[in-house]
Design an enzyme around this catalytic site. Structure first.
Site, PDB file in Angstrom:
ATOM      1  N   ASN A   1       0.807  -1.232   0.000  1.00  0.00           N
ATOM      2  CA  ASN A   1       0.000   0.000   0.000  1.00  0.00           C
ATOM      3  C   ASN A   1       0.836   1.277   0.000  1.00  0.00           C
ATOM      4  O   ASN A   1       0.487   2.250  -0.657  1.00  0.00           O
ATOM      5  CB  ASN A   1      -0.994   0.000   1.153  1.00  0.00           C
ATOM      6  CG  ASN A   1      -0.335  -0.203   2.493  1.00  0.00           C
ATOM      7  OD1 ASN A   1       0.679  -0.889   2.600  1.00  0.00           O
ATOM      8  ND2 ASN A   1      -0.885   0.386   3.523  1.00  0.00           N
TER       9      ASN A   1
ATOM     10  N   GLY B   1       1.750  -5.773   7.484  1.00  0.00           N
ATOM     11  CA  GLY B   1       0.834  -6.437   6.564  1.00  0.00           C
ATOM     12  C   GLY B   1      -0.378  -6.956   7.301  1.00  0.00           C
ATOM     13  O   GLY B   1      -0.800  -6.375   8.313  1.00  0.00           O
TER      14      GLY B   1
ATOM     15  N   THR C   1      -1.152 -13.267   7.845  1.00  0.00           N
ATOM     16  CA  THR C   1       0.264 -13.463   7.525  1.00  0.00           C
ATOM     17  C   THR C   1       1.111 -13.330   8.791  1.00  0.00           C
ATOM     18  O   THR C   1       2.083 -14.080   8.984  1.00  0.00           O
ATOM     19  CB  THR C   1       0.707 -12.468   6.429  1.00  0.00           C
ATOM     20  OG1 THR C   1      -0.100 -12.697   5.276  1.00  0.00           O
ATOM     21  CG2 THR C   1       2.159 -12.622   6.065  1.00  0.00           C
ATOM     22  N   ALA C   2       0.740 -12.396   9.658  1.00  0.00           N
ATOM     23  CA  ALA C   2       1.476 -12.237  10.929  1.00  0.00           C
ATOM     24  C   ALA C   2       1.408 -13.523  11.760  1.00  0.00           C
ATOM     25  O   ALA C   2       2.390 -13.931  12.377  1.00  0.00           O
ATOM     26  CB  ALA C   2       0.914 -11.063  11.719  1.00  0.00           C
TER      27      ALA C   2
ATOM     28  N   GLU D   1       3.287  -4.924  12.529  1.00  0.00           N
ATOM     29  CA  GLU D   1       2.418  -3.752  12.367  1.00  0.00           C
ATOM     30  C   GLU D   1       1.297  -4.183  11.437  1.00  0.00           C
ATOM     31  O   GLU D   1       1.528  -4.393  10.247  1.00  0.00           O
ATOM     32  CB  GLU D   1       3.254  -2.606  11.786  1.00  0.00           C
ATOM     33  CG  GLU D   1       2.738  -1.246  12.197  1.00  0.00           C
ATOM     34  CD  GLU D   1       1.580  -0.818  11.336  1.00  0.00           C
ATOM     35  OE1 GLU D   1       0.418  -1.049  11.753  1.00  0.00           O
ATOM     36  OE2 GLU D   1       1.812  -0.274  10.268  1.00  0.00           O
TER      37      GLU D   1
ATOM     38  N   CYS E   1      -3.332   1.404   6.640  1.00  0.00           N
ATOM     39  CA  CYS E   1      -3.792   0.724   7.855  1.00  0.00           C
ATOM     40  C   CYS E   1      -4.462   1.696   8.820  1.00  0.00           C
ATOM     41  O   CYS E   1      -5.199   1.287   9.706  1.00  0.00           O
ATOM     42  CB  CYS E   1      -2.628   0.007   8.538  1.00  0.00           C
ATOM     43  SG  CYS E   1      -1.343   1.127   9.084  1.00  0.00           S
TER      44      CYS E   1
ATOM     45  N   GLU F   1       7.027   1.189  16.648  1.00  0.00           N
ATOM     46  CA  GLU F   1       8.123   1.724  15.838  1.00  0.00           C
ATOM     47  C   GLU F   1       8.238   3.215  16.126  1.00  0.00           C
ATOM     48  O   GLU F   1       7.244   3.863  16.467  1.00  0.00           O
ATOM     49  CB  GLU F   1       7.830   1.493  14.349  1.00  0.00           C
ATOM     50  CG  GLU F   1       7.716   0.027  13.981  1.00  0.00           C
ATOM     51  CD  GLU F   1       7.215  -0.214  12.563  1.00  0.00           C
ATOM     52  OE1 GLU F   1       6.321   0.507  12.098  1.00  0.00           O
ATOM     53  OE2 GLU F   1       7.741  -1.138  11.919  1.00  0.00           O
TER      54      GLU F   1
HETATM   55  N1  LIG Z   1      -0.380  -2.472   7.000  1.00  0.00           N
HETATM   56  C1  LIG Z   1      -1.507  -3.064   6.861  1.00  0.00           C
HETATM   57  O1  LIG Z   1      -2.314  -2.946   7.705  1.00  0.00           O
HETATM   58  C2  LIG Z   1      -1.775  -3.878   5.676  1.00  0.00           C
HETATM   59  C3  LIG Z   1      -2.875  -4.681   5.701  1.00  0.00           C
HETATM   60  N2  LIG Z   1      -3.153  -5.453   4.657  1.00  0.00           N
HETATM   61  C4  LIG Z   1      -4.366  -6.275   4.774  1.00  0.00           C
HETATM   62  O2  LIG Z   1      -4.092  -7.545   4.274  1.00  0.00           O
HETATM   63  C5  LIG Z   1      -5.013  -7.880   3.253  1.00  0.00           C
HETATM   64  C6  LIG Z   1      -4.339  -8.780   2.276  1.00  0.00           C
HETATM   65  O3  LIG Z   1      -3.245  -8.139   1.650  1.00  0.00           O
HETATM   66  P1  LIG Z   1      -1.941  -8.978   1.339  1.00  0.00           P
HETATM   67  O4  LIG Z   1      -1.140  -8.371   0.291  1.00  0.00           O
HETATM   68  O5  LIG Z   1      -2.369 -10.379   1.098  1.00  0.00           O
HETATM   69  O6  LIG Z   1      -1.133  -8.823   2.716  1.00  0.00           O
HETATM   70  P2  LIG Z   1      -0.027  -9.764   3.256  1.00  0.00           P
HETATM   71  O7  LIG Z   1       0.034  -9.635   4.715  1.00  0.00           O
HETATM   72  O8  LIG Z   1      -0.186 -11.114   2.697  1.00  0.00           O
HETATM   73  O9  LIG Z   1       1.292  -9.136   2.585  1.00  0.00           O
HETATM   74  C7  LIG Z   1       2.216  -8.303   3.228  1.00  0.00           C
HETATM   75  C8  LIG Z   1       3.640  -8.804   2.946  1.00  0.00           C
HETATM   76  O10 LIG Z   1       3.803 -10.091   3.533  1.00  0.00           O
HETATM   77  C9  LIG Z   1       4.301 -11.011   2.564  1.00  0.00           C
HETATM   78  N3  LIG Z   1       3.820 -12.345   2.897  1.00  0.00           N
HETATM   79  C10 LIG Z   1       2.650 -12.921   2.538  1.00  0.00           C
HETATM   80  N4  LIG Z   1       2.580 -14.183   3.027  1.00  0.00           N
HETATM   81  C11 LIG Z   1       3.724 -14.402   3.711  1.00  0.00           C
HETATM   82  C12 LIG Z   1       4.245 -15.508   4.431  1.00  0.00           C
HETATM   83  N5  LIG Z   1       3.572 -16.649   4.541  1.00  0.00           N
HETATM   84  N6  LIG Z   1       5.459 -15.400   5.018  1.00  0.00           N
HETATM   85  C13 LIG Z   1       6.159 -14.255   4.915  1.00  0.00           C
HETATM   86  N7  LIG Z   1       5.720 -13.173   4.231  1.00  0.00           N
HETATM   87  C14 LIG Z   1       4.517 -13.235   3.638  1.00  0.00           C
HETATM   88  C15 LIG Z   1       3.773 -10.463   1.259  1.00  0.00           C
HETATM   89  O11 LIG Z   1       4.490 -10.995   0.170  1.00  0.00           O
HETATM   90  C16 LIG Z   1       3.968  -8.965   1.467  1.00  0.00           C
HETATM   91  O12 LIG Z   1       5.323  -8.639   1.249  1.00  0.00           O
HETATM   92  C17 LIG Z   1      -5.458  -6.536   2.721  1.00  0.00           C
HETATM   93  O13 LIG Z   1      -6.676  -6.614   2.107  1.00  0.00           O
HETATM   94  C18 LIG Z   1      -5.504  -5.722   3.970  1.00  0.00           C
HETATM   95  O14 LIG Z   1      -6.698  -5.946   4.647  1.00  0.00           O
HETATM   96  C19 LIG Z   1      -2.362  -5.481   3.558  1.00  0.00           C
HETATM   97  C20 LIG Z   1      -1.261  -4.688   3.449  1.00  0.00           C
HETATM   98  C21 LIG Z   1      -0.896  -3.783   4.517  1.00  0.00           C
HETATM   99  N1  LIG Z   2       1.851   0.948   8.297  1.00  0.00           N
HETATM  100  C1  LIG Z   2       1.047   1.705   7.556  1.00  0.00           C
HETATM  101  C2  LIG Z   2       1.093   3.049   7.619  1.00  0.00           C
HETATM  102  C3  LIG Z   2       2.068   3.770   8.380  1.00  0.00           C
HETATM  103  C4  LIG Z   2       2.120   5.081   8.317  1.00  0.00           C
HETATM  104  C5  LIG Z   2       3.173   5.848   8.979  1.00  0.00           C
HETATM  105  O1  LIG Z   2       4.105   5.279   9.549  1.00  0.00           O
HETATM  106  O2  LIG Z   2       3.093   7.056   8.907  1.00  0.00           O
HETATM  107  C6  LIG Z   2       0.150   0.985   6.632  1.00  0.00           C
HETATM  108  O3  LIG Z   2      -0.699   1.592   6.005  1.00  0.00           O
HETATM  109  O4  LIG Z   2       0.314  -0.220   6.501  1.00  0.00           O
END
Ligand SMILES: NC(=O)C1=CN([C@@H]2O[C@H](COP(=O)(O)OP(=O)(O)OC[C@H]3O[C@@H](n4cnc5c(N)ncnc54)[C@H](O)[C@@H]3O)[C@@H](O)[C@H]2O)C=CC1
Ligand SMILES: N/C(=C\C=C\C(=O)O)C(=O)O
Length: 487
Positions: free
Chosen positions: A155, A231, A235-236, A253, A287, A468
């Site tokens: 994102n 992420g 995944t976490a 995070e 997020c 962080e």
């Molecule tokens: N910061 C946030 O809050 C974020 C939340 N999301 C949420 O997650 C949903 C799904 O998005 P995704 O792209 O699927 O997020 P994700 O959590 O799968 O991806 C984030 C990162 O983790 C990596 N990843 C995925 N599976 C992994 C594993 N098993 N081991 C290690 N690394 C892994 C991905 O390749 C990417 O680099 C979104 O719709 C949203 O709701 C997504 C991105 C950021």
């Molecule tokens: N971690 C995210 C946003 C962080 C913003 C900031 O550090 O200012 C996210 O959207 O996943």
């Protein structure tokens, strides 16, 4: 599969060298739906090579003083700033966000991340206490942990990746970073600047590819003792499982279901445009985005009218259009997921006041296959609907009324997440009182996303683990030792 046009080909960056990979993944331009780039599909072999490079570089980098490391970070910040326009264009094309946002937020923040940690690393002190009755002096020392594994999402690609790389290397660690396979281009562009900035080979290694292949190889590697991840919550969970046998240090995070609480004494002139921005900036893919808006009953109708009017002015356009407020969502799958939530709301009897299924999206012919959707406002929805409980991570927000302060605090806290909240009121006493009672790592009152990088950033409950910031990132990326001297 890709067509015959020349595609942008990325390579891994290991030990200061760009290396091709045996296989590649297609990467799509979200504004057209067409493949335009190919990303290495790395796995264990590439992670092993990156670990060897990071291991070899660690003693030399860790032994440099903070001043020397700080100078390299400053130079990197300068080089990124010189390339701002090129990076902004690349980020906008790769992610789907508007060029304006990439130019004014993403890339400037990536620059600021390096400048900030270049400075803050120079100012840490350690603790010391005396124990006269035992004739002892105690003090603490900190040292870099070793090889840090950094996994970032799609994102805010360069913004969030550099928010991890900068504190990790400032503290003397070497790193292996894995950006999202959906948005890898600006990380690859940054690799071209590392040598010029004076970052030695092996200090920053970037391996591209998917989570299940390269992400898991990195998390499972026994020589990578700490993982910083941003992420999704599922995944976490997987990362925690894989890290458990190695007892790794984790910083997680994760997502949010962030409330905006709007009291009857709020200044709507400021509240309405800011809440439109907090709901829909970056297509709602932050997020910290607002996705539940609680409005006190006495101003509910007035707020709703103004909010829907302002949302209709939030222009969806192609990312290169400087007048667009919002671009394309990240992927077809994500667009479908976000739309599904609106469909569920409708079947539950909620009202869709604007956006998806109500208004008409107008796009140029070349962008009909892009992943666009209109900002959508839902009302008459129950607190237990999945639209009010789950992270949608798209341009969809729900507006509901409330009566009392106690009631709204309870409802705002009634989700599994606890990342960010906004409170709107002109009563100083009330904003302090409500902020303290919200289960949320961050509370913005009468504003949104004003960041003080020194202070802790992160979430409660399912929104994450750890914080962080200047001191918090330093603590995470170093190991502390207490030494006792008997004199
Ligand atoms: N910061 C946030 O809050 C974020 C939340 N999301 C949420 O997650 C949903 C799904 O998005 P995704 O792209 O699927 O997020 P994700 O959590 O799968 O991806 C984030 C990162 O983790 C990596 N990843 C995925 N599976 C992994 C594993 N098993 N081991 C290690 N690394 C892994 C991905 O390749 C990417 O680099 C979104 O719709 C949203 O709701 C997504 C991105 C950021
Ligand atoms: N971690 C995210 C946003 C962080 C913003 C900031 O550090 O200012 C996210 O959207 O996943």
């Amino acid at each position: 599969m890709a067509g015959t046009r020349a595609l942008l080909m990325l390579e891994n960056f290991i030990d200061g060298k760009f290396l091709p990979c045996a296989s590649y993944i297609d990467s799509y331009d979200p504004s057209t739906g067409e493949v335009y780039c190919r990303v290495p599909d790395s796995g264990k072999e590439e992670v092993d090579a990156a670990v060897a490079a990071a291991r070899a570089a660690f003693p030399g980098w860790a032994a440099r003083g903070p001043q020397e490391r700080s100078r390299a970070l400053q130079r990197l910040a300068d080089l990124l700033e010189e390339a701002l326009e090129e990076l902004a264009r690349a980020e906008s094309r790769d992610q789907g966000k508007t060029i304006t946002l990439a130019r004014t937020m993403d890339i400037p923040r990536a620059v600021q991340n390096f400048r900030f940690f270049a400075s803050s690393i120079l100012h840490h002190t350690s603790e010391c206490t005396q124990m006269d009755h035992a004739g002892c002096l105690h003090y603490t020392v900190r040292a870099p942990v070793g090889i840090a594994g950094l996994i970032s999402p799609w994102n805010l690609p360069l913004y969030l990746l550099t928010w991890k790389i900068a504190p990790a290397i400032a503290a003397g660690n070497t790193v292996i970073a894995k950006p999202s396979e959906l948005t890898s281009v600006t990380a690859w562009m940054m690799c071209k600047l590392l040598g010029k900035a004076g970052v030695p080979p092996g200090v920053v290694n970037i391996v591209f590819g998917t989570g299940p292949r390269v992400g898991e190889a990195l998390v499972s590697h026994p020589e990578v003792p700490l993982i910083s991840f941003t992420g999704s919550q599922p995944t976490a969970e997987r990362i925690m499982q894989l890290s458990a046998p190695h007892c790794k240090k984790l910083s997680l995070e994760l997502g949010g279901k962030n409330p905006a609480i709007i009291f009857e004494d709020a200044n709507l002139e400021e509240c309405v445009p800011t809440t439109v921005r907090s709901s829909f900036a970056n297509q709602g893919e932050i997020c910290l985005s607002t996705s539940r808006i609680f409005v006190q009953k006495s101003i509910y109708s007035e707020f709703l009218k103004k909010f829907v009017e302002a949302t209709r002015m939030w222009k969806v356009g192609i990312p290169s259009d400087p007048s667009a407020s919002m671009g394309a969502l990240i992927s077809k799958a994500h667009l479908e997921k976000v739309r599904r939530y609106v469909k569920i709301a409708r079947t539950e009897g909620a009202r869709i006041l604007c956006g998806e299924g109500v208004d008409q999206l107008s796009l140029p012919p070349g962008n009909q296959g892009g992943y666009f959707m209109l900002p959508t406002v839902i009302t008459d929805i129950k607190d237990d609907s999945c639209c009010m409980k789950e992270e949608i991570f798209g341009p969809v927000t729900c507006v509901v009324p409330f009566d009392t302060e106690e009631e709204v605090i309870k409802r705002a806290n009634s989700v599994k997440y606890g990342l960010a909240a906004t409170v709107w009121s002109s009563s100083v006493g009330r904003v302090h009182r409500v902020a303290k009672k919200l289960q949320s790592g961050l509370v913005w009152t009468n504003c949104w996303l004003i960041r003080e990088l020194n202070l802790p950033f992160g979430g409660m409950k399912s929104s994450g683990l750890g914080r962080e910031g200047a001191k918090d990132s330093y603590d995470f990326f170093t190991e502390i030792k207490t030494i006792t001297i008997k004199h």
